[in-house]
Design a protein around this motif. Structure first.
Motif, PDB file in Angstrom:
ATOM      1  N   ARG A 315     -13.780   1.976  -7.570  1.00 18.48           N
ATOM      2  CA  ARG A 315     -13.184   2.419  -6.313  1.00 18.48           C
ATOM      3  C   ARG A 315     -12.413   3.717  -6.515  1.00 18.48           C
ATOM      4  O   ARG A 315     -11.726   3.897  -7.525  1.00 18.48           O
ATOM      5  N   SER A 316     -12.498   4.621  -5.552  1.00 24.79           N
ATOM      6  CA  SER A 316     -11.864   5.924  -5.670  1.00 24.79           C
ATOM      7  C   SER A 316     -11.103   6.238  -4.403  1.00 24.79           C
ATOM      8  O   SER A 316     -11.534   5.894  -3.289  1.00 24.79           O
ATOM      9  N   SER A 317      -9.959   6.895  -4.576  1.00 27.99           N
ATOM     10  CA  SER A 317      -9.162   7.331  -3.424  1.00 27.99           C
ATOM     11  C   SER A 317      -9.402   8.789  -3.089  1.00 27.99           C
ATOM     12  O   SER A 317      -8.809   9.308  -2.139  1.00 27.99           O
ATOM     13  N   GLY A 350     -17.298   5.142  -0.855  1.00 26.14           N
ATOM     14  CA  GLY A 350     -15.957   5.452  -1.338  1.00 26.14           C
ATOM     15  C   GLY A 350     -15.740   5.119  -2.796  1.00 26.14           C
ATOM     16  O   GLY A 350     -14.594   4.933  -3.219  1.00 26.14           O
ATOM     17  N   CYS A 351     -16.814   5.047  -3.576  1.00 27.06           N
ATOM     18  CA  CYS A 351     -16.709   4.681  -4.988  1.00 27.06           C
ATOM     19  C   CYS A 351     -17.199   5.809  -5.892  1.00 27.06           C
ATOM     20  O   CYS A 351     -18.138   6.545  -5.536  1.00 27.06           O
TER      21      CYS A 351
END
Length: 456
Positions: A315-317, A350-351
């Motif tokens: 997961r990435s912000s 979003g990963c």
């Protein structure tokens, strides 16, 4: 006195222009256009009134005499060539610097020379003493191979034309040769084209096999005009990472055999060793499978090869998540991710996604789509694939998993290496009792294996 006109040629695709420009309109490459001498103005544009000689025409059913192929003694090289060297053929070999092109050719020439074949190795980049030291390291000190260090095309052809023609000649490399009647530096478009044409003409005229080494650009393509690859009979690419011990020799063009054949080698201190079982090479310990890993049963030319696909999903912000791919097409990965999001609702947009093909092999087959998707879903769900399982199938934009060719060969290779289960397109099940087959019609069937209760 006639005036010499100037022309400009793209070194990437061979397109000609009347004036210099920064970008080639044909291949869209920048700073590849170079000046070369054009025809003399005032020269006749057509043929004169003198008649040419009669061309001997034959029918297709007339018997032909095929010369036997020369076996180099290196089985993987012979496989990539389609069964050995064809007399009178011209072969172009490209690869990154230090990948092992010269080592492979020197080993092949040493094997042929030990069999009694007349072979000549001409280097334009190294001195004769350097080639001799390399031959000593490879254990070829006593091989009756003739070495030469020369860059003049005229001197090389004069030497080769003396007496009985040699069976095989290696030119290392074409970018170092120069023809004294061409007014340009070695390695330019004009010099490479003229030198290659003269060497190929010699090969056809005297029945000698000419092996030409070519430098590659930063994109991995053979440097020089694109017409160079059209002129030769066979084009081989030597692939692999210099920090990795494994090398792949891939045939991308072959007038005397199949394309996309590969030869697998291992670089050691004593030279390149043949890898007889590439599937075992590209597989890790498949008895203990971790999440994010899937075994793909692929086909390289006529050979089934099993390779491990590794994926990591995190997961990435960040606004633009990272996509890192090694050994596969990044555009194909983007398509698979989009299908998994749109048709299965996995939410991978979003990963951060990292994908790697183990062993340094480059996979281009669309049948790897299902294996890549399985590795991605496994990493996301933290659920490992069952042990002794292989996956293959092509994913369509609709979410369907489409059938692929040579299913039985894939299953047979998998069973030979101890795999007992295969996940494959449901429309292409084969008669193979040694391995259990699980059909997949859509990507939802693949996702349901990792999320049996549905996606939260």
């Amino acid at each position: 006195m006639a005036k010499v006109l100037k022309s400009y040629v793209c070194g990437s695709c061979g397109a000609a222009y009347r004036k210099w420009q920064g970008k080639c309109d044909e291949c869209n490459e920048w700073n590849t256009i170079e000046e070369e001498k054009a025809a003399v103005s005032g020269a006749p544009k057509g043929l004169s009134g003198k008649k040419g000689s009669h061309v001997n025409l034959v029918s297709l059913d007339e018997p032909i005499e095929e010369a036997p192929r020369l076996l180099t003694g290196i089985s993987e090289l012979d496989r990539a060539l389609g069964g050995g060297l064809v007399p009178g053929s011209a072969i172009l070999i490209g690869g990154d610097p230090g990948i092992g092109k010269s080592t492979l050719l020197l080993q092949a020439m040493g094997e042929l020379a030990n069999k009694g074949e007349d072979c000549i190795y001409i280097s334009g980049e190294e001195a004769t003493a350097q080639v001799q030291m390399r031959a000593n390291r490879l254990g070829l000190k006593g091989a009756p191979l003739k070495l030469g260090c020369e860059t003049s095309l005229r001197d090389i052809l004069t030497t080769l034309d003396e007496g009985k023609p040699p069976k095989v000649v290696v030119i290392d490399s074409i970018q170092t040769l120069f023809a004294d009647h061409v007014e340009s530096a070695p390695g330019t478009v004009s010099q490479v084209r003229v030198c290659a044409h003269e060497l190929i003409s010699f090969a056809k005229r005297r029945g000698t096999v000419v092996l030409i080494v070519g430098h590659v650009t930063k994109d991995g393509q053979i440097a020089g005009p694109r017409v160079l690859e059209h002129m030769v009979d066979t084009v081989l690419y030597f692939e692999g990472d210099r920090g990795h011990q494994f090398r792949i020799l891939r045939a991308v063009k072959n007038r005397f055999g199949g394309t996309d054949e590969i030869g697998v080698f291992e670089m050691t201190g004593g030279g390149l060793n043949v890898v007889t079982n590439p599937s075992a090479l590209f597989l890790a310990d498949h008895n203990s499978r971790e999440p994010g890993s899937a075994v793909f049963a692929g086909i390289e030319g006529s050979r089934p090869v099993l390779v491990e696909i590794q994926a990591l999903v995190a997961r990435s912000s960040a606004a633009n998540p990272r996509r890192a791919v090694v050994g596969w097409d990044s555009g194909r990965l983007a398509m698979v991710l989009a299908v998994l999001d749109a048709r299965a609702g996995l939410g991978l947009a979003g990963c951060d996604v990292y994908l790697n093909v183990a062993g340094g092999l480059k996979v281009t087959e669309p049948a790897a789509d299902a294996a890549v998707a399985a590795a991605l879903i496994s990493s996301l769900s933290q659920v490992a694939l069952p042990e002794e399982t292989v996956v293959f199938g092509e994913i369509a934009l609709s979410g369907d998993i489409r059938a692929v060719s040579q299913t039985e060969a894939r299953l047979k290779e998998s069973a030979k290496l101890g795999f007992s289960r295969a996940m494959l397109p449901s429309s292409k099940k084969a008669d193979a009792d040694a391995i259990q087959q699980q059909g997949m019609a859509r990507v939802g069937d693949l996702v349901a294996h990792f999320f049996p209760e549905g996606i939260e």
